[in-house]
Design a protein around this motif. Sequence first.
Motif, PDB file in Angstrom:
ATOM      1  N   VAL A 300       0.854  -1.181   0.000  1.00 27.55           N
ATOM      2  CA  VAL A 300       0.000   0.000   0.000  1.00 27.55           C
ATOM      3  C   VAL A 300       0.892   1.234   0.000  1.00 27.55           C
ATOM      4  N   GLY A 301       0.281   2.375  -0.211  1.00 31.96           N
ATOM      5  CA  GLY A 301       1.045   3.618  -0.243  1.00 31.96           C
ATOM      6  C   GLY A 301       0.174   4.725  -0.781  1.00 31.96           C
ATOM      7  N   THR A 302       0.802   5.721  -1.400  1.00 31.87           N
ATOM      8  CA  THR A 302       0.049   6.817  -1.995  1.00 31.87           C
ATOM      9  C   THR A 302      -0.613   6.343  -3.284  1.00 31.87           C
ATOM     10  N   ALA A 303      -1.525   7.148  -3.802  1.00 24.12           N
ATOM     11  CA  ALA A 303      -2.211   6.814  -5.050  1.00 24.12           C
ATOM     12  C   ALA A 303      -1.190   6.712  -6.187  1.00 24.12           C
ATOM     13  N   THR A 304      -1.360   5.692  -7.014  1.00 23.81           N
ATOM     14  CA  THR A 304      -0.438   5.451  -8.126  1.00 23.81           C
ATOM     15  C   THR A 304      -1.225   5.232  -9.405  1.00 23.81           C
ATOM     16  N   ILE A 332      -4.487   3.157  -8.599  1.00 15.02           N
ATOM     17  CA  ILE A 332      -4.532   2.390  -7.357  1.00 15.02           C
ATOM     18  C   ILE A 332      -4.668   3.411  -6.227  1.00 15.02           C
ATOM     19  N   PRO A 333      -5.770   3.400  -5.470  1.00 15.85           N
ATOM     20  CA  PRO A 333      -5.996   4.443  -4.465  1.00 15.85           C
ATOM     21  C   PRO A 333      -4.969   4.374  -3.329  1.00 15.85           C
ATOM     22  N   ALA A 334      -4.803   5.489  -2.650  1.00 14.70           N
ATOM     23  CA  ALA A 334      -3.947   5.517  -1.466  1.00 14.70           C
ATOM     24  C   ALA A 334      -4.507   4.567  -0.417  1.00 14.70           C
ATOM     25  N   GLY A 335      -3.621   3.828   0.221  1.00 13.06           N
ATOM     26  CA  GLY A 335      -4.044   2.885   1.238  1.00 13.06           C
ATOM     27  C   GLY A 335      -4.516   1.557   0.698  1.00 13.06           C
ATOM     28  N   SER A 356       1.846  -0.612 -16.819  1.00 17.25           N
ATOM     29  CA  SER A 356       3.126  -0.048 -16.404  1.00 17.25           C
ATOM     30  C   SER A 356       2.890   1.080 -15.419  1.00 17.25           C
ATOM     31  N   GLY A 357       3.954   1.464 -14.735  1.00 15.29           N
ATOM     32  CA  GLY A 357       3.869   2.547 -13.764  1.00 15.29           C
ATOM     33  C   GLY A 357       4.710   2.270 -12.534  1.00 15.29           C
ATOM     34  N   ILE A 358       4.986   0.990 -12.258  1.00 17.52           N
ATOM     35  CA  ILE A 358       5.866   0.594 -11.153  1.00 17.52           C
ATOM     36  C   ILE A 358       6.756  -0.527 -11.656  1.00 17.52           C
TER      37      ILE A 358
END
Length: 473
Positions: A300-304, A332-335, A356-358
């Motif tokens: 989890v983390g910040t929105a991506t 992908i929402p935060a949390g 893609s993105g990570i």
Amino acid sequence: MFGNTSSLAGLSRPRRELVLFRRSAQAAILGIILSVTTVFQALPASAHWSATGNGSTTATVGTLAPPTNVSVPARSDSDVAVGWTKSVGHVVPTGYVVTRITGYGSVPACGSSLAAPITGTGCTDISVPEGDHKYQVTAVYRSWTAAAQPSNSVTVSSRRDLYISSQPSASVMAGAKFSLTVQLRTLWEFPLLLGDIPVTVAIGASPGGGSLSGPTRVDTKWTGTATFNDLIITKAGTYTLTVSSPGFAGTVSRSFTVTPAAATQLVVRTPTPVSGVASATANLGPVTVERRDQFGNPAVGTATSINLASDTSANGVFAETVSGPGITSVSIPAGSSSASFYYGAKIAGTTLFTVSGIGTPLSVPVQILPAQASKLEFGKIGFDGVLPKNVHFIVTVSVLDVFGNAVDAPTITTIVQTGAAKCSISGTPQTVSSVHGVATFIGLIHNGQQDDCRLTATSTDLPPKDSATFKFR
């Protein structure tokens, strides 16, 4: 006065029959109870098999019996001797797994497990924490298990014990190093200054099935302390650690949480390849993409923002909902660790789309099947619409869906001649089955020179199709 009902001879016939009925009913009920009892008592093990062919054979069927007479001493100072009587029956266990029960929790004991059962009928549980404990022994044979009744309680009260003077942090990142310090103590909880005593730390509670790496065995210094540095757990979850040493009552750490590390990769959780019928809208899914850390933990983390790209040859489209408006990315929402979307493509076949993105872009295989047959289509006839006269020629007709994909179905297609009155083509009409969506008509011929010839293809439940005009020269 009532007669003696213990003898059937003195009863009238109706009353005799009533008594016999009652006794028969009681016997039947008793039989059912015994049958049910037998079934439930046989639950520890079962088997099934199947066979085909002719002949005869025999098979011996048995039930794995649990061990009996699990015994422990009433009291112990740190190490508990556990004994039991071996299982008796046709099925001989490969070994036994011992479990220590404390309150409502339980942990493996004596170093036993399903993968490493004890082959004898006794073991010693080393460095048991102070308190009251019971032990259960389970017989193991392949996938069968049969558990004995728990033992009586043993009270562990040691003259020497272990104390965790420095606990792990309440939250530890997966893959990050953490530590704990253990102190030897006397009965009165004073530090025991004793060096070179081996102390071992291990996973206690581990619902997620994680493992502990690092220096898990450390000898105490002269101060009686053993510090475990560089301990690592890579699987996220909630854990406790057990600490033990021969001759000392062991102890258990407080629970702590291993949290995921930073996201380094994307994973598609949906079974792949993504497959379905050709469509102009996003009809396949939901497809779930998840961000994970390097150890495979959902992160989890910040929105991506996750970018979505379809192979151009597939003419694909993405949407947040079934048949929704097209999108090129999903967030992908935060949390949260994941997001979902839908996909669709017009062109049948095997292709890929990319997320893609990570980390490294991820290619996802896609299998698109033709939609329902909707039309017929002629292949090219002749060279620029000209055929040689008096020579046999071949005509093909494809069965297509609305997007032009060949439909692999045995559709019956008929070809008939049309066009100019003198354009008489021998070999028509014909009726053939399509193979992989293509019907092939052979043995056609026209004797002579003629313009404005045309053929018509028909098929059940599909509109007829005229060919382009052609001529013979």
